[in-house]
Design a protein around this motif. Structure first.
Motif, PDB file in Angstrom:
ATOM      1  N   UNK A  31       0.839  -1.207   0.000  1.00 55.93           N
ATOM      2  CA  UNK A  31       0.000   0.000   0.000  1.00 55.93           C
ATOM      3  C   UNK A  31       0.874   1.257   0.000  1.00 55.93           C
ATOM      4  N   UNK A  32       1.983   1.205   0.719  1.00 53.82           N
ATOM      5  CA  UNK A  32       2.894   2.365   0.755  1.00 53.82           C
ATOM      6  C   UNK A  32       3.433   2.686  -0.631  1.00 53.82           C
ATOM      7  N   UNK A  33       3.607   1.644  -1.439  1.00 46.64           N
ATOM      8  CA  UNK A  33       4.196   1.871  -2.761  1.00 46.64           C
ATOM      9  C   UNK A  33       3.222   2.574  -3.707  1.00 46.64           C
ATOM     10  N   UNK A  34       1.953   2.621  -3.338  1.00 46.02           N
ATOM     11  CA  UNK A  34       0.989   3.325  -4.192  1.00 46.02           C
ATOM     12  C   UNK A  34       1.262   4.821  -4.178  1.00 46.02           C
ATOM     13  N   UNK A  35       1.921   5.301  -3.108  1.00 49.25           N
ATOM     14  CA  UNK A  35       2.226   6.734  -3.061  1.00 49.25           C
ATOM     15  C   UNK A  35       3.722   7.018  -3.117  1.00 49.25           C
ATOM     16  N   UNK A  36       4.567   6.006  -2.909  1.00 49.78           N
ATOM     17  CA  UNK A  36       6.009   6.281  -2.915  1.00 49.78           C
ATOM     18  C   UNK A  36       6.514   6.310  -4.352  1.00 49.78           C
ATOM     19  N   UNK A  37       7.774   6.680  -4.510  1.00 48.69           N
ATOM     20  CA  UNK A  37       8.255   6.938  -5.868  1.00 48.69           C
ATOM     21  C   UNK A  37       8.695   5.681  -6.602  1.00 48.69           C
ATOM     22  N   UNK A  38       8.909   4.583  -5.924  1.00 49.52           N
ATOM     23  CA  UNK A  38       9.330   3.395  -6.658  1.00 49.52           C
ATOM     24  C   UNK A  38       8.411   2.210  -6.349  1.00 49.52           C
ATOM     25  N   UNK A  39       8.802   1.369  -5.418  1.00 51.59           N
ATOM     26  CA  UNK A  39       7.940   0.216  -5.229  1.00 51.59           C
ATOM     27  C   UNK A  39       8.421  -0.672  -4.126  1.00 51.59           C
ATOM     28  N   UNK A  40       8.120  -1.960  -4.269  1.00 53.78           N
ATOM     29  CA  UNK A  40       8.525  -2.962  -3.283  1.00 53.78           C
ATOM     30  C   UNK A  40      10.018  -3.176  -3.455  1.00 53.78           C
ATOM     31  N   UNK A  41      10.778  -2.734  -2.468  1.00 57.02           N
ATOM     32  CA  UNK A  41      12.223  -2.651  -2.691  1.00 57.02           C
ATOM     33  C   UNK A  41      12.991  -3.364  -1.588  1.00 57.02           C
ATOM     34  N   UNK A  42      13.902  -4.206  -2.006  1.00 54.60           N
ATOM     35  CA  UNK A  42      14.812  -4.894  -1.093  1.00 54.60           C
ATOM     36  C   UNK A  42      14.075  -5.565   0.063  1.00 54.60           C
ATOM     37  N   UNK A  43      13.092  -6.369  -0.284  1.00 54.47           N
ATOM     38  CA  UNK A  43      12.391  -7.137   0.747  1.00 54.47           C
ATOM     39  C   UNK A  43      12.591  -8.625   0.460  1.00 54.47           C
ATOM     40  N   UNK A  44      12.751  -9.381   1.532  1.00 53.07           N
ATOM     41  CA  UNK A  44      13.001 -10.812   1.380  1.00 53.07           C
ATOM     42  C   UNK A  44      11.725 -11.591   1.663  1.00 53.07           C
ATOM     43  N   UNK A  45      11.551 -12.664   0.919  1.00 53.99           N
ATOM     44  CA  UNK A  45      10.434 -13.585   1.149  1.00 53.99           C
ATOM     45  C   UNK A  45      11.029 -14.989   1.273  1.00 53.99           C
ATOM     46  N   UNK A  46      10.270 -15.939   1.811  1.00 57.39           N
ATOM     47  CA  UNK A  46      10.821 -17.295   1.960  1.00 57.39           C
ATOM     48  C   UNK A  46      11.297 -17.856   0.621  1.00 57.39           C
ATOM     49  N   UNK A  47      12.388 -18.595   0.675  1.00 59.67           N
ATOM     50  CA  UNK A  47      12.976 -19.150  -0.541  1.00 59.67           C
ATOM     51  C   UNK A  47      12.076 -20.142  -1.248  1.00 59.67           C
ATOM     52  N   UNK A  48      11.134 -20.731  -0.496  1.00 58.50           N
ATOM     53  CA  UNK A  48      10.251 -21.711  -1.149  1.00 58.50           C
ATOM     54  C   UNK A  48       8.978 -21.069  -1.700  1.00 58.50           C
ATOM     55  N   UNK A  49       8.956 -19.747  -1.773  1.00 58.00           N
ATOM     56  CA  UNK A  49       7.805 -19.074  -2.389  1.00 58.00           C
ATOM     57  C   UNK A  49       7.738 -19.507  -3.862  1.00 58.00           C
ATOM     58  N   UNK A  50       6.574 -20.011  -4.315  1.00 53.62           N
ATOM     59  CA  UNK A  50       6.499 -20.483  -5.703  1.00 53.62           C
ATOM     60  C   UNK A  50       6.783 -19.356  -6.703  1.00 53.62           C
ATOM     61  N   UNK A  51       7.378 -19.737  -7.846  1.00 57.80           N
ATOM     62  CA  UNK A  51       7.708 -18.754  -8.884  1.00 57.80           C
ATOM     63  C   UNK A  51       6.463 -17.972  -9.306  1.00 57.80           C
TER      64      UNK A  51
END
Lengths: 92, 452
Positions: free
Chosen positions: B357-377
């Motif tokens: 939701x923050x990225x809807x107003x920020x200048x770029x987007x979802x940045x440098x965030x980690x998710x579990x390695x087994x997250x499906x492609x």
């Protein structure tokens, strides 16, 4: 020839000889001091010098390095900014 | 009017105590004239040009920083999107041959990153685009200083879901190809990618640019945090005013330095990108600005409104200070590079939904965030598609720099070191959007794109 001027900022614990040592260093480097403002703010010595470095025969980085050395010796922080930067930031 | 002691001291204080710096001087270099059927010939010519340009950039930037008394943190290069350069090369390993040469040039010149190893595929991908995409895990895994990008969407073209689907798989390969999934930290997927952005990982030298152009990235979250903290009780109108004034000052310094450097290098002066880019230095944090505005923690109700105010003030202050404001100009909210954001995630105040939701107003987007390695492609693709849709519909740039960290689960941390910081692994909803994204094709552009 366009003159090259800098603001030199000296910040630290007040003690004897700060102005003497800084101005001597500048004199020895052919730097002309055009304006000095100084006060003690909340117990901290603060001084700004507007200085003409056009005739300084050395690279500006060498002058900066000498000022850094003096600052380390006297327990002061000494910074130097081009006059153009200060003017750009604070004057329209 | 003479300059007062307090004014000079304000500048010194910004540098001494508030991490004010010129974050990135990025020289965009055109390589289109070097295309050659032999990848080795292209690579050698690119290596020579980039070594030469990069060496001059580093030398002049250091001298200017010394002369002006303003710190310059990063000297970088951006190049013509590499997919265009390998068009005539028949050899399958052309992307890697070029990548190694560019990486060598960066090391020899002393620039920390080179951006532009990517492609613009928002509407469709050429054979060269596909070759480059498939080579990304190898390229980013076997080089140190290269950054990659893909522009997967635009407000005019919509979202290329086929390419986004392929990227989901590639991201997993990139994560596996490098320790701590480092390759993923050097890659960003965009909607509406700007062609003159000086910040990594998404910088590239666009098709509408001159032979060389210098773009300046100015930062200063610490400076803005300090001024917000000095005004704990003023109303929001006044808060916006004090932020604008501060941003005006730091933008003017960057503009001055950038113009002079461009003159000395004999290149076009491109844009000043005034983006608050946090670092893990204490106090140099966008999250702390939001908290100084009055949020208990980033992620609390009010976060989006506070961020909107901040970004608006940054843009307006910057636009008043320079006629060349461009790039991304706003505020970055990379999780791993901002101590307050890391803390917000670890304490449970900030989750992926709120970050999105923050990225809807920020200048770029979802940045440098980690998710579990087994997250499906396909889930990675769906997260990317959501983010790009925000950009496409709102006619703004959005990007995704996601780290699917192998072997990691929520609660773990991936430590990249240096500017890239450390990313707490965020939980991803287990619900699947697979059947939707696997339809492929192109998600149409919004009606608001029909402006001609």
């Amino acid at each position: 020839m366009e003159r090259q001027r800098v603001f030199i900022v000296v910040i630290g614990q007040d003690r004897k000889g700060i102005i003497a040592r800084v101005s001597t260093l500048l004199y020895e480097n052919e730097v002309n001091i055009e304006d000095v403002q100084q006060k003690v703010m909340d117990g901290t010595f603060v001084m700004t010098l507007l200085a003409d470095v056009t005739d300084c025969g050395r690279d500006i980085s060498e002058l900066r390095s000498e000022l850094d050395d003096l600052g380390s010796e006297m327990g002061l922080t000494i910074m130097m900014h081009a006059e153009a930067v200060i003017k750009a930031m604070h004057r329209v | 009017m003479s300059i007062g002691l307090e004014e000079v001291l304000e500048t010194s204080g910004m540098i001494l105590f508030e991490n004010f710096d010129i974050r990135a001087l990025t020289l965009g270099v055109n390589l289109k004239d070097l295309v050659h059927p032999e990848a080795a010939a292209l690579a050698e010519a690119a290596r020579r040009r980039l070594t030469d340009q990069g060496t001059r950039l580093v030398r002049e930037a250091r001298a200017l920083s010394d002369e002006f008394g303003v710190p310059v943190v990063n000297k970088r290069l951006s190049i013509t999107p590499a997919a265009w350069l390998i068009e005539p090369c028949a050899a399958d390993d052309a992307p890697l041959v070029l990548a190694r040469a560019v990486d060598q040039a960066a090391a020899a010149a002393g620039v920390d990153f080179v951006g532009g190893f990517g492609a613009l595929v928002q509407k469709g991908a050429t054979a060269a685009d596909r070759r480059l995409m498939d080579a990304l895990p190898q390229v980013l895994g076997q080089t140190e200083r290269l950054c990659g990008f893909l522009n997967l969407a635009s407000s005019a073209a919509g979202i290329n879901m086929d390419a986004a689907l392929r990227l989901g798989v590639i991201l997993k390969q990139m994560a596996a190809a490098t320790e701590r999934a480092m390759a993923c930290a050097k890659f960003v997927a965009f909607a509406n990618a700007p062609e003159d952005n000086p910040f990594m990982a998404g910088a590239f030298h666009g098709g509408g640019e001159a032979d060389a152009a210098l773009n300046v990235g100015i930062s200063g979250p610490g400076v803005v945090r300090a001024v917000v903290q000095k005004h704990p009780d003023c109303d929001l109108t006044m808060l916006s005013e004090v932020i604008r004034r501060t941003v005006f000052k730091i933008t003017r310094a960057g503009e001055l330095l950038g113009r002079e450097l461009a003159r000395r290098l004999g290149v076009s002066f491109g844009v000043v990108d005034i983006s608050l880019a946090p670092t893990t230095a204490v106090g140099d944090s966008v999250g702390l600005i939001l908290e100084a505005m009055g949020l208990e923690k980033v992620g609390a109700p009010g976060t989006i409104a506070a961020l909107a105010l901040l970004i608006d003030a940054v843009k307006k202050g910057g636009a008043m200070a320079s006629g060349n404001v461009g790039g991304l100009s706003g505020t970055f909210i990379p999780v791993s590079e901002d101590l307050a954001m890391i803390d917000a995630v670890q304490s449970g105040a900030l989750n992926l939904d709120k970050l999105e939701a923050m990225t809807a107003v920020c200048s770029v987007g979802l940045d440098m965030f980690a998710v579990p390695g087994d997250t499906p492609a396909e889930t990675l693709t769906a997260i990317i598609a959501d983010e790009l849709a925000i950009g496409v519909v709102n006619h703004k740039t959005t990007g995704v720099r996601v780290i699917p960290a192998p072997g990691k689960q929520p609660g773990d941390t991936v430590d990249f070191g240096g500017l890239l910081g450390r990313a707490p692994v965020m939980a991803v909803p287990e619900l699947s959007g697979r059947a939707f994204v696997c339809r492929g094709g192109r998600l149409p552009a919004p009606a608001s794109a029909l402006r001609n």
